[in-house]
Design a protein around this motif. Structure first.
Motif, PDB file in Angstrom:
ATOM      1  N   LEU A  78       0.829  -1.202   0.000  1.00 43.06           N
ATOM      2  CA  LEU A  78       0.000   0.000   0.000  1.00 43.06           C
ATOM      3  C   LEU A  78       0.865   1.254   0.000  1.00 43.06           C
ATOM      4  N   ARG A  79       1.882   1.293   0.854  1.00 40.18           N
ATOM      5  CA  ARG A  79       2.748   2.466   0.936  1.00 40.18           C
ATOM      6  C   ARG A  79       3.538   2.667  -0.359  1.00 40.18           C
ATOM      7  N   LEU A  80       3.988   1.570  -0.975  1.00 38.54           N
ATOM      8  CA  LEU A  80       4.691   1.689  -2.256  1.00 38.54           C
ATOM      9  C   LEU A  80       3.756   2.197  -3.343  1.00 38.54           C
ATOM     10  N   ALA A  81       2.526   1.694  -3.355  1.00 38.10           N
ATOM     11  CA  ALA A  81       1.552   2.142  -4.355  1.00 38.10           C
ATOM     12  C   ALA A  81       1.216   3.621  -4.160  1.00 38.10           C
ATOM     13  N   MET A  82       1.091   4.049  -2.907  1.00 37.13           N
ATOM     14  CA  MET A  82       0.786   5.456  -2.632  1.00 37.13           C
ATOM     15  C   MET A  82       1.949   6.354  -3.063  1.00 37.13           C
ATOM     16  N   ALA A  83       3.166   5.901  -2.822  1.00 34.27           N
ATOM     17  CA  ALA A  83       4.342   6.680  -3.224  1.00 34.27           C
ATOM     18  C   ALA A  83       4.409   6.783  -4.750  1.00 34.27           C
ATOM     19  N   ALA A  85       1.841   6.545  -6.860  1.00 24.54           N
ATOM     20  CA  ALA A  85       0.741   7.403  -7.293  1.00 24.54           C
ATOM     21  C   ALA A  85       1.076   8.873  -7.075  1.00 24.54           C
ATOM     22  N   SER A  86       1.733   9.168  -5.979  1.00 26.31           N
ATOM     23  CA  SER A  86       2.132  10.537  -5.691  1.00 26.31           C
ATOM     24  C   SER A  86       3.140  11.048  -6.715  1.00 26.31           C
ATOM     25  N   LYS A  87       4.089  10.201  -7.086  1.00 26.48           N
ATOM     26  CA  LYS A  87       5.072  10.591  -8.103  1.00 26.48           C
ATOM     27  C   LYS A  87       4.399  10.851  -9.441  1.00 26.48           C
ATOM     28  N   ILE A  88       3.489   9.962  -9.808  1.00 25.94           N
ATOM     29  CA  ILE A  88       2.789  10.117 -11.081  1.00 25.94           C
ATOM     30  C   ILE A  88       1.955  11.392 -11.074  1.00 25.94           C
ATOM     31  N   ALA A  89       1.260  11.638  -9.970  1.00 26.29           N
ATOM     32  CA  ALA A  89       0.430  12.837  -9.864  1.00 26.29           C
ATOM     33  C   ALA A  89       1.282  14.105  -9.930  1.00 26.29           C
TER      34      ALA A  89
END
Length: 93
Positions: A78-83, A85-89
């Protein structure tokens, strides 16, 4: 002190130095690593711990260890996916 991840990591590292094969120590260390941002190492340790759990050898502890390992691995994912997603955003703007 209560809530100190630095102290928690120091204690977990000491436990790993003393008893590196103990599954509980491995999982505690993996959890601290995950919460302090070293997710790749946390995943590696949690996966190895999960693979090493023997319900026949530890019938009372194994169910809890398995659940803890799975929670850690899910948290890491979850934390890797959130990181990611944040980079992509941040690139989109």
């Amino acid at each position: 002190s209560v809530g100190s991840f630095k102290k928690a990591r120091e204690h977990a590292e000491e436990a790993m130095r003393r008893f590196p094969e103990h599954i509980g120590n491995r999982l505690a260390y993996a959890e601290v690593l995950s919460r302090t941002g070293d997710r790749a190492k946390a995943r590696e340790i949690a996966e190895k711990a999960l693979a090493a759990i023997s319900p026949a050898e530890h019938p009372l502890d194994a169910p809890e260890w398995i659940a803890q390992a799975k929670r850690i691995l899910n948290d890491v994912r979850l934390r890797l996916a959130m990181a990611l997603a944040s980079k992509i955003a941040s690139r989109a703007y």
